[in-house]
Every structure is written in structure tokens, then in C-alpha cells.
Write a protein that holds these residues in place. Structure first.
Motif, PDB file in Angstrom:
ATOM      1  N   ASP A  17       0.837  -1.202   0.000  1.00  0.00           N
ATOM      2  CA  ASP A  17       0.000   0.000   0.000  1.00  0.00           C
ATOM      3  C   ASP A  17       0.867   1.246   0.000  1.00  0.00           C
ATOM      4  O   ASP A  17       1.940   1.283   0.613  1.00  0.00           O
ATOM      5  CB  ASP A  17      -0.911   0.031   1.227  1.00  0.00           C
ATOM      6  CG  ASP A  17      -2.008  -1.019   1.182  1.00  0.00           C
ATOM      7  OD1 ASP A  17      -2.412  -1.420   0.071  1.00  0.00           O
ATOM      8  OD2 ASP A  17      -2.450  -1.435   2.267  1.00  0.00           O
ATOM      9  N   GLU A  18       0.381   2.272  -0.656  1.00  0.00           N
ATOM     10  CA  GLU A  18       1.111   3.539  -0.745  1.00  0.00           C
ATOM     11  C   GLU A  18       1.492   4.058   0.640  1.00  0.00           C
ATOM     12  O   GLU A  18       2.610   4.518   0.861  1.00  0.00           O
ATOM     13  CB  GLU A  18       0.260   4.575  -1.495  1.00  0.00           C
ATOM     14  CG  GLU A  18       0.948   5.870  -1.756  1.00  0.00           C
ATOM     15  CD  GLU A  18       2.097   5.769  -2.755  1.00  0.00           C
ATOM     16  OE1 GLU A  18       2.964   6.647  -2.717  1.00  0.00           O
ATOM     17  OE2 GLU A  18       2.135   4.821  -3.551  1.00  0.00           O
ATOM     18  N   ARG A  21       4.688   2.404   2.094  1.00  0.00           N
ATOM     19  CA  ARG A  21       5.963   2.483   1.375  1.00  0.00           C
ATOM     20  C   ARG A  21       6.908   3.489   2.014  1.00  0.00           C
ATOM     21  O   ARG A  21       6.490   4.526   2.494  1.00  0.00           O
ATOM     22  CB  ARG A  21       5.746   2.892  -0.088  1.00  0.00           C
ATOM     23  CG  ARG A  21       5.104   1.823  -0.945  1.00  0.00           C
ATOM     24  CD  ARG A  21       5.015   2.320  -2.376  1.00  0.00           C
ATOM     25  NE  ARG A  21       4.242   1.430  -3.213  1.00  0.00           N
ATOM     26  CZ  ARG A  21       4.774   0.504  -4.010  1.00  0.00           C
ATOM     27  NH1 ARG A  21       6.075   0.361  -4.083  1.00  0.00           N
ATOM     28  NH2 ARG A  21       3.999  -0.262  -4.751  1.00  0.00           N
ATOM     29  N   GLN A  23       9.361   6.480   1.669  1.00  0.00           N
ATOM     30  CA  GLN A  23       9.262   7.630   0.771  1.00  0.00           C
ATOM     31  C   GLN A  23      10.653   8.161   0.432  1.00  0.00           C
ATOM     32  O   GLN A  23      11.421   8.518   1.334  1.00  0.00           O
ATOM     33  CB  GLN A  23       8.429   8.743   1.429  1.00  0.00           C
ATOM     34  CG  GLN A  23       7.022   8.312   1.800  1.00  0.00           C
ATOM     35  CD  GLN A  23       6.179   7.970   0.590  1.00  0.00           C
ATOM     36  OE1 GLN A  23       6.076   8.741  -0.360  1.00  0.00           O
ATOM     37  NE2 GLN A  23       5.563   6.780   0.610  1.00  0.00           N
ATOM     38  N   GLN A 102       8.455   4.512  -2.532  1.00  0.00           N
ATOM     39  CA  GLN A 102       7.793   5.443  -3.443  1.00  0.00           C
ATOM     40  C   GLN A 102       8.784   6.551  -3.764  1.00  0.00           C
ATOM     41  O   GLN A 102       9.299   7.205  -2.860  1.00  0.00           O
ATOM     42  CB  GLN A 102       6.540   6.055  -2.823  1.00  0.00           C
ATOM     43  CG  GLN A 102       5.819   7.036  -3.749  1.00  0.00           C
ATOM     44  CD  GLN A 102       5.503   6.455  -5.110  1.00  0.00           C
ATOM     45  OE1 GLN A 102       6.223   6.681  -6.080  1.00  0.00           O
ATOM     46  NE2 GLN A 102       4.433   5.666  -5.185  1.00  0.00           N
ATOM     47  N   THR A 104       9.513  10.088  -5.616  1.00  0.00           N
ATOM     48  CA  THR A 104       8.837  11.245  -6.183  1.00  0.00           C
ATOM     49  C   THR A 104       9.850  12.164  -6.850  1.00  0.00           C
ATOM     50  O   THR A 104      11.003  12.268  -6.422  1.00  0.00           O
ATOM     51  CB  THR A 104       8.058  12.036  -5.115  1.00  0.00           C
ATOM     52  OG1 THR A 104       8.946  12.412  -4.071  1.00  0.00           O
ATOM     53  CG2 THR A 104       6.902  11.223  -4.558  1.00  0.00           C
ATOM     54  N   ARG A 109       4.674  11.097  -8.292  1.00  0.00           N
ATOM     55  CA  ARG A 109       4.944   9.729  -7.845  1.00  0.00           C
ATOM     56  C   ARG A 109       5.310   8.858  -9.043  1.00  0.00           C
ATOM     57  O   ARG A 109       4.581   8.839 -10.030  1.00  0.00           O
ATOM     58  CB  ARG A 109       3.739   9.137  -7.121  1.00  0.00           C
ATOM     59  CG  ARG A 109       3.423   9.803  -5.804  1.00  0.00           C
ATOM     60  CD  ARG A 109       2.203   9.229  -5.080  1.00  0.00           C
ATOM     61  NE  ARG A 109       1.005   9.269  -5.902  1.00  0.00           N
ATOM     62  CZ  ARG A 109       0.389   8.193  -6.409  1.00  0.00           C
ATOM     63  NH1 ARG A 109       0.819   6.984  -6.170  1.00  0.00           N
ATOM     64  NH2 ARG A 109      -0.698   8.325  -7.151  1.00  0.00           N
ATOM     65  N   ARG A 113       2.474   2.878 -10.292  1.00  0.00           N
ATOM     66  CA  ARG A 113       1.346   3.570 -10.917  1.00  0.00           C
ATOM     67  C   ARG A 113       0.963   2.896 -12.227  1.00  0.00           C
ATOM     68  O   ARG A 113       1.759   2.190 -12.835  1.00  0.00           O
ATOM     69  CB  ARG A 113       1.713   5.024 -11.183  1.00  0.00           C
ATOM     70  CG  ARG A 113       2.077   5.714  -9.880  1.00  0.00           C
ATOM     71  CD  ARG A 113       1.910   7.167  -9.826  1.00  0.00           C
ATOM     72  NE  ARG A 113       0.763   7.724 -10.495  1.00  0.00           N
ATOM     73  CZ  ARG A 113       0.760   8.962 -10.979  1.00  0.00           C
ATOM     74  NH1 ARG A 113       1.842   9.715 -10.895  1.00  0.00           N
ATOM     75  NH2 ARG A 113      -0.313   9.443 -11.555  1.00  0.00           N
TER      76      ARG A 113
END
Length: 192
Positions: A17-18, A21, A23, A102, A104, A109, A113
Motif C-alpha cells: 500500500d502507498e 511504502r 518515501q 515510493q 517522487t 509519484r 502507478r
């Protein structure tokens, strides 16, 4: 850091799940998260030791084909991050779509995806910010000025985005499957 209960449940097709994660921020030409291009393998492993542990290596770290795979701490499932080295220095980082951090880029992001949705956003980002937009022979969008190729990776019955980030020494032709420096194994379809 990924939550302990999420780690215990990870299977080969599980997509983290986001919210669970790690970051990381991509810094074009410099690195991603705590990983900086030019680091040795030992420096790279130490920089991610709180969240990732090395699980396999290929080649000697002074060889052009050296790589290392890192899994989330506390798991034995497929890797979250793969690193590649040139002459002992970190030159490329590939982030697993299912369980990797994740990443960025100025808030965009890049990991896990739907590829077509990310491609639209990435196209807008490159156009707005004066970066080139290239495509690999596999139709993966990328940018030499940013040092990134947005690959796709299988996640069971769907595909998700898997960014491959490169150092400036590998950026030229980074989207070119045959003439770029990204190792052949990164161009194969990922099924884990």
C-alpha cells in the motif's frame, strides 16, 4: 518505513500500500533517497540499512556488470531495489513496482502507478520543466536530462510503473535498449 504487519503478509504478487511504502525523493543526476550515484556498494548498503538488506549480488564490484538486490528488512520476498555499479561506483537504481520505496520527482509519484496515467503526467512534467522526452524501443517514456526510464512491471494480472534511475555517466541514450548503459536484465519483462 513499511509497517511490520505488512511485511509479514508480503507474497510474490503483493503490492505494498502507498501508505506503507518508504518515501524517497529523486534528485536528477545525484541519486534517489539515501542512495547517491558514485557510492560504493558498501556505502549504498549502509545508507539503506534501516529499511533494506542486501539479498544477492552479481559480479565483482569493480566489474562493469556488478549489481546487488535489496529486499525490505524482515522479508525474504523478491527485491525492492536493484542497484548497478560501474567500476565500483553506483550508476543505476531500479525500484520494484510492487514493494519498492515510493520515489517522487517534484511531487510526481513514479512507483507502482498505472503506466499510461504516469506517462501523461510525466509528459506534462518534462514539457513544463524543459526536459527531453524519449521513448525506448519498448515504448517506455524517459528523459536523458533527468536520467530516468519509466519501465512497466507485472503485478499479477496488471502492470505498474518501475522507474530506472541512472547517473549522468549513464544518462546519454538511457532509453535506448541496444546502445544505452542500462543492463539487459532491466529491459526484460519483470514478473516479480
Amino acid at each position: 518505513m513499511i509497517k511490520t504487519e505488512a511485511v509479514r503478509k508480503l507474497g510474490v504478487w503483493t503490492v505494498v500500500d502507498e501508505a506503507d511504502r518508504v518515501q524517497w525523493e529523486m534528485l536528477a543526476g545525484e541519486g534517489v533517497g539515501p542512495l547517491r550515484f558514485g557510492m560504493s556498494h558498501d556505502e549504498a548498503a549502509a545508507s539503506v540499512a534501516d529499511v533494506l538488506s542486501p539479498v544477492s549480488t552479481r559480479g565483482g564490484y569493480g566489474s562493469p556488470a556488478a549489481s546487488s538486490e535489496f529486499s525490505l528488512v524482515g522479508t525474504s520476498v523478491a527485491p525492492a531495489v536493484t542497484t548497478y555499479y560501474e567500476a565500483g561506483s553506483l550508476a543505476c537504481v531500479a525500484v520494484n513496482a510492487l514493494r519498492g520505496p515510493q520515489v517522487t520527482l517534484d511531487g510526481l509519484r513514479l512507483v507502482g502507478r498505472v503506466p499510461s496515467i504516469l506517462e501523461d503526467a510525466f509528459t506534462e512534467y518534462t514539457s513544463t520543466n524543459g526536459h527531453d522526452l524519449r521513448y525506448s524501443q519498448h515504448a517506455d517514456p524517459g528523459s536523458e536530462t533527468l536520467g530516468v526510464v519509466l519501465r512497466a512491471q507485472r503485478a499479477g494480472d496488471v502492470v505498474l510503473s518501475r522507474p530506472v534511475l541512472v547517473a549522468p555517466i549513464w544518462a546519454e541514450r538511457c532509453c535506448d535498449v541496444t546502445e544505452g548503459c542500462i543492463p539487459t536484465e532491466e529491459w526484460r519483462d519483470r514478473v516479480w
